[in-house]
Design a protein around this motif. Structure first.
Motif, PDB file in Angstrom:
ATOM      1  N   GLY A  72       0.328  16.841  50.955  1.00 45.21           N
ATOM      2  CA  GLY A  72       1.238  17.020  52.077  1.00 45.21           C
ATOM      3  C   GLY A  72       2.698  16.755  51.767  1.00 45.21           C
ATOM      4  O   GLY A  72       3.541  16.785  52.652  1.00 45.21           O
ATOM      5  N   GLU A  73       3.020  16.497  50.500  1.00 45.90           N
ATOM      6  CA  GLU A  73       4.408  16.249  50.108  1.00 45.90           C
ATOM      7  C   GLU A  73       5.100  17.575  49.804  1.00 45.90           C
ATOM      8  O   GLU A  73       4.510  18.457  49.176  1.00 45.90           O
ATOM      9  CB  GLU A  73       4.470  15.344  48.871  1.00 45.90           C
ATOM     10  CG  GLU A  73       3.913  13.969  49.082  1.00 45.90           C
ATOM     11  CD  GLU A  73       4.742  13.105  50.014  1.00 45.90           C
ATOM     12  OE1 GLU A  73       5.869  13.495  50.370  1.00 45.90           O
ATOM     13  OE2 GLU A  73       4.269  12.032  50.404  1.00 45.90           O
ATOM     14  N   PRO A  74       6.361  17.735  50.218  1.00 44.85           N
ATOM     15  CA  PRO A  74       7.051  19.001  49.961  1.00 44.85           C
ATOM     16  C   PRO A  74       7.523  19.123  48.509  1.00 44.85           C
ATOM     17  O   PRO A  74       7.790  18.142  47.831  1.00 44.85           O
ATOM     18  CB  PRO A  74       8.257  18.944  50.904  1.00 44.85           C
ATOM     19  CG  PRO A  74       8.489  17.489  51.124  1.00 44.85           C
ATOM     20  CD  PRO A  74       7.151  16.814  51.015  1.00 44.85           C
ATOM     21  N   ILE A  75       7.590  20.377  48.074  1.00 47.01           N
ATOM     22  CA  ILE A  75       8.185  20.738  46.790  1.00 47.01           C
ATOM     23  C   ILE A  75       9.299  21.718  47.109  1.00 47.01           C
ATOM     24  O   ILE A  75       9.062  22.736  47.762  1.00 47.01           O
ATOM     25  CB  ILE A  75       7.165  21.412  45.851  1.00 47.01           C
ATOM     26  CG1 ILE A  75       5.996  20.479  45.553  1.00 47.01           C
ATOM     27  CG2 ILE A  75       7.853  21.864  44.565  1.00 47.01           C
ATOM     28  CD1 ILE A  75       4.858  21.159  44.798  1.00 47.01           C
ATOM     29  N   TYR A  76      10.516  21.410  46.684  1.00 39.30           N
ATOM     30  CA  TYR A  76      11.666  22.264  46.947  1.00 39.30           C
ATOM     31  C   TYR A  76      12.126  22.910  45.645  1.00 39.30           C
ATOM     32  O   TYR A  76      12.300  22.222  44.639  1.00 39.30           O
ATOM     33  CB  TYR A  76      12.829  21.447  47.513  1.00 39.30           C
ATOM     34  CG  TYR A  76      12.514  20.757  48.814  1.00 39.30           C
ATOM     35  CD1 TYR A  76      12.602  21.437  50.023  1.00 39.30           C
ATOM     36  CD2 TYR A  76      12.139  19.413  48.835  1.00 39.30           C
ATOM     37  CE1 TYR A  76      12.326  20.795  51.220  1.00 39.30           C
ATOM     38  CE2 TYR A  76      11.859  18.770  50.034  1.00 39.30           C
ATOM     39  CZ  TYR A  76      11.951  19.468  51.218  1.00 39.30           C
ATOM     40  OH  TYR A  76      11.675  18.834  52.408  1.00 39.30           O
ATOM     41  N   VAL A  77      12.329  24.224  45.663  1.00 35.52           N
ATOM     42  CA  VAL A  77      12.880  24.941  44.520  1.00 35.52           C
ATOM     43  C   VAL A  77      14.159  25.615  44.998  1.00 35.52           C
ATOM     44  O   VAL A  77      14.150  26.316  46.010  1.00 35.52           O
ATOM     45  CB  VAL A  77      11.883  25.994  43.982  1.00 35.52           C
ATOM     46  CG1 VAL A  77      12.505  26.793  42.844  1.00 35.52           C
ATOM     47  CG2 VAL A  77      10.591  25.313  43.527  1.00 35.52           C
ATOM     48  N   PHE A  78      15.270  25.362  44.293  1.00 34.05           N
ATOM     49  CA  PHE A  78      16.548  25.938  44.703  1.00 34.05           C
ATOM     50  C   PHE A  78      17.402  26.242  43.493  1.00 34.05           C
ATOM     51  O   PHE A  78      17.162  25.731  42.403  1.00 34.05           O
ATOM     52  CB  PHE A  78      17.288  25.031  45.695  1.00 34.05           C
ATOM     53  CG  PHE A  78      17.392  23.576  45.312  1.00 34.05           C
ATOM     54  CD1 PHE A  78      18.547  23.071  44.744  1.00 34.05           C
ATOM     55  CD2 PHE A  78      16.344  22.702  45.544  1.00 34.05           C
ATOM     56  CE1 PHE A  78      18.652  21.737  44.410  1.00 34.05           C
ATOM     57  CE2 PHE A  78      16.439  21.353  45.218  1.00 34.05           C
ATOM     58  CZ  PHE A  78      17.603  20.871  44.648  1.00 34.05           C
ATOM     59  N   ASN A  79      18.367  27.145  43.685  1.00 32.10           N
ATOM     60  CA  ASN A  79      19.279  27.490  42.586  1.00 32.10           C
ATOM     61  C   ASN A  79      20.712  27.456  43.090  1.00 32.10           C
ATOM     62  O   ASN A  79      20.977  27.686  44.270  1.00 32.10           O
ATOM     63  CB  ASN A  79      18.939  28.845  41.977  1.00 32.10           C
ATOM     64  CG  ASN A  79      19.230  30.000  42.902  1.00 32.10           C
ATOM     65  OD1 ASN A  79      19.026  29.895  44.103  1.00 32.10           O
ATOM     66  ND2 ASN A  79      19.683  31.102  42.352  1.00 32.10           N
ATOM     67  N   SER A  80      21.627  27.154  42.173  1.00 29.20           N
ATOM     68  CA  SER A  80      23.037  27.087  42.537  1.00 29.20           C
ATOM     69  C   SER A  80      23.546  28.477  42.869  1.00 29.20           C
ATOM     70  O   SER A  80      23.110  29.472  42.300  1.00 29.20           O
ATOM     71  CB  SER A  80      23.861  26.467  41.409  1.00 29.20           C
ATOM     72  OG  SER A  80      23.758  27.241  40.231  1.00 29.20           O
ATOM     73  N   ILE A  81      24.448  28.545  43.832  1.00 28.69           N
ATOM     74  CA  ILE A  81      25.083  29.801  44.200  1.00 28.69           C
ATOM     75  C   ILE A  81      26.260  29.986  43.252  1.00 28.69           C
ATOM     76  O   ILE A  81      27.149  29.137  43.190  1.00 28.69           O
ATOM     77  CB  ILE A  81      25.541  29.774  45.670  1.00 28.69           C
ATOM     78  CG1 ILE A  81      24.313  29.636  46.576  1.00 28.69           C
ATOM     79  CG2 ILE A  81      26.349  31.028  46.008  1.00 28.69           C
ATOM     80  CD1 ILE A  81      24.633  29.408  48.030  1.00 28.69           C
ATOM     81  N   PRO A  82      26.277  31.068  42.480  1.00 27.51           N
ATOM     82  CA  PRO A  82      27.352  31.250  41.502  1.00 27.51           C
ATOM     83  C   PRO A  82      28.734  31.247  42.151  1.00 27.51           C
ATOM     84  O   PRO A  82      28.941  31.838  43.202  1.00 27.51           O
ATOM     85  CB  PRO A  82      27.046  32.611  40.881  1.00 27.51           C
ATOM     86  CG  PRO A  82      25.605  32.848  41.161  1.00 27.51           C
ATOM     87  CD  PRO A  82      25.317  32.162  42.462  1.00 27.51           C
ATOM     88  N   ALA A  83      29.658  30.557  41.528  1.00 32.67           N
ATOM     89  CA  ALA A  83      31.044  30.505  41.988  1.00 32.67           C
ATOM     90  C   ALA A  83      31.919  31.223  40.970  1.00 32.67           C
ATOM     91  O   ALA A  83      31.527  31.392  39.806  1.00 32.67           O
ATOM     92  CB  ALA A  83      31.499  29.054  42.140  1.00 32.67           C
ATOM     93  N   VAL A  84      33.082  31.636  41.405  1.00 33.09           N
ATOM     94  CA  VAL A  84      34.019  32.320  40.517  1.00 33.09           C
ATOM     95  C   VAL A  84      34.365  31.409  39.343  1.00 33.09           C
ATOM     96  O   VAL A  84      34.687  30.232  39.527  1.00 33.09           O
ATOM     97  CB  VAL A  84      35.289  32.719  41.290  1.00 33.09           C
ATOM     98  CG1 VAL A  84      36.315  33.338  40.345  1.00 33.09           C
ATOM     99  CG2 VAL A  84      34.943  33.686  42.411  1.00 33.09           C
ATOM    100  N   GLY A  85      34.274  31.923  38.136  1.00 33.43           N
ATOM    101  CA  GLY A  85      34.630  31.159  36.947  1.00 33.43           C
ATOM    102  C   GLY A  85      33.528  30.264  36.421  1.00 33.43           C
ATOM    103  O   GLY A  85      33.698  29.599  35.407  1.00 33.43           O
ATOM    104  N   VAL A  86      32.371  30.224  37.089  1.00 27.78           N
ATOM    105  CA  VAL A  86      31.256  29.392  36.637  1.00 27.78           C
ATOM    106  C   VAL A  86      30.281  30.284  35.872  1.00 27.78           C
ATOM    107  O   VAL A  86      29.812  31.293  36.396  1.00 27.78           O
ATOM    108  CB  VAL A  86      30.548  28.712  37.830  1.00 27.78           C
ATOM    109  CG1 VAL A  86      29.338  27.928  37.357  1.00 27.78           C
ATOM    110  CG2 VAL A  86      31.523  27.809  38.563  1.00 27.78           C
ATOM    111  N   GLU A  87      29.990  29.898  34.651  1.00 25.71           N
ATOM    112  CA  GLU A  87      29.151  30.722  33.783  1.00 25.71           C
ATOM    113  C   GLU A  87      27.675  30.351  33.838  1.00 25.71           C
ATOM    114  O   GLU A  87      26.835  31.111  33.387  1.00 25.71           O
ATOM    115  CB  GLU A  87      29.632  30.609  32.341  1.00 25.71           C
ATOM    116  CG  GLU A  87      31.041  31.113  32.136  1.00 25.71           C
ATOM    117  CD  GLU A  87      31.514  30.886  30.715  1.00 25.71           C
ATOM    118  OE1 GLU A  87      30.733  30.375  29.895  1.00 25.71           O
ATOM    119  OE2 GLU A  87      32.661  31.236  30.430  1.00 25.71           O
ATOM    120  N   VAL A  88      27.348  29.175  34.386  1.00 25.65           N
ATOM    121  CA  VAL A  88      25.974  28.681  34.350  1.00 25.65           C
ATOM    122  C   VAL A  88      25.379  28.677  35.760  1.00 25.65           C
ATOM    123  O   VAL A  88      26.012  28.225  36.707  1.00 25.65           O
ATOM    124  CB  VAL A  88      25.925  27.251  33.770  1.00 25.65           C
ATOM    125  CG1 VAL A  88      24.503  26.717  33.753  1.00 25.65           C
ATOM    126  CG2 VAL A  88      26.515  27.216  32.376  1.00 25.65           C
TER     127      VAL A  88
END
Length: 139
Positions: free
Chosen positions: A78-94
């Motif tokens: 019953g424990e949650p698992i969260y999967v998320f990714n960063s939203i790319p920003a201008v000038g960010v390569e990763v």
């Protein structure tokens, strides 16, 4: 009785909450802990993080990172698992990919990915940091 069942069913299906996490006591002392706070809003499927943008011997420059909640599942316990990714920003390569889950204690694992054209390349893997998380239900 039927009314009570309908109310219980609709309350469970629209329940959404937030979870806020900070590095656990051992993680906050570690120099590699670059994420200082995570706030996940399940309803809007957004994640906001306070991060260390740069670090010198004497100072740290703080910043913000936004992410999109890609998946939210529950374990058999019953424990949650969260999967998320960063939203790319201008000038960010990763682009950073994250998984926050509870296995006795809350842990965050992450990977940094760069793209050359459309080809992804793994840049870094963080094996895991312990976080102290608090959940508040809004539904």
């Amino acid at each position: 009785m039927l009314r009570a069942l309908l109310l219980a069913a609709t309350a469970g299906s629209c329940a959404a909450g937030t979870i806020t996490c900070v590095p656990g006591p051992s993680a906050s002392a570690a120099p590699s802990s670059w994420i200082r706070r995570i706030a996940i809003d399940e309803h809007s499927r957004t994640v906001n993080m306070d991060i260390v943008r740069s670090r010198t011997k004497d100072t740290e420059t703080m910043g913000k990172m936004r992410a999109e909640l890609l998946s939210m599942e529950e374990t058999q316990a019953g424990e949650p698992i969260y999967v998320f990714n960063s939203i790319p920003a201008v000038g960010v390569e990763v682009t950073h990919l994250f998984k926050l889950f509870k296995a006795g204690e809350w842990r965050l694992i992450s990977a940094g990915v760069t793209f050359a054209g459309k080809v992804p390349a793994l840049r870094a893997i963080d094996p895991g940091v312990v976080f102290d998380c608090r959940r508040s239900d809004l539904g």
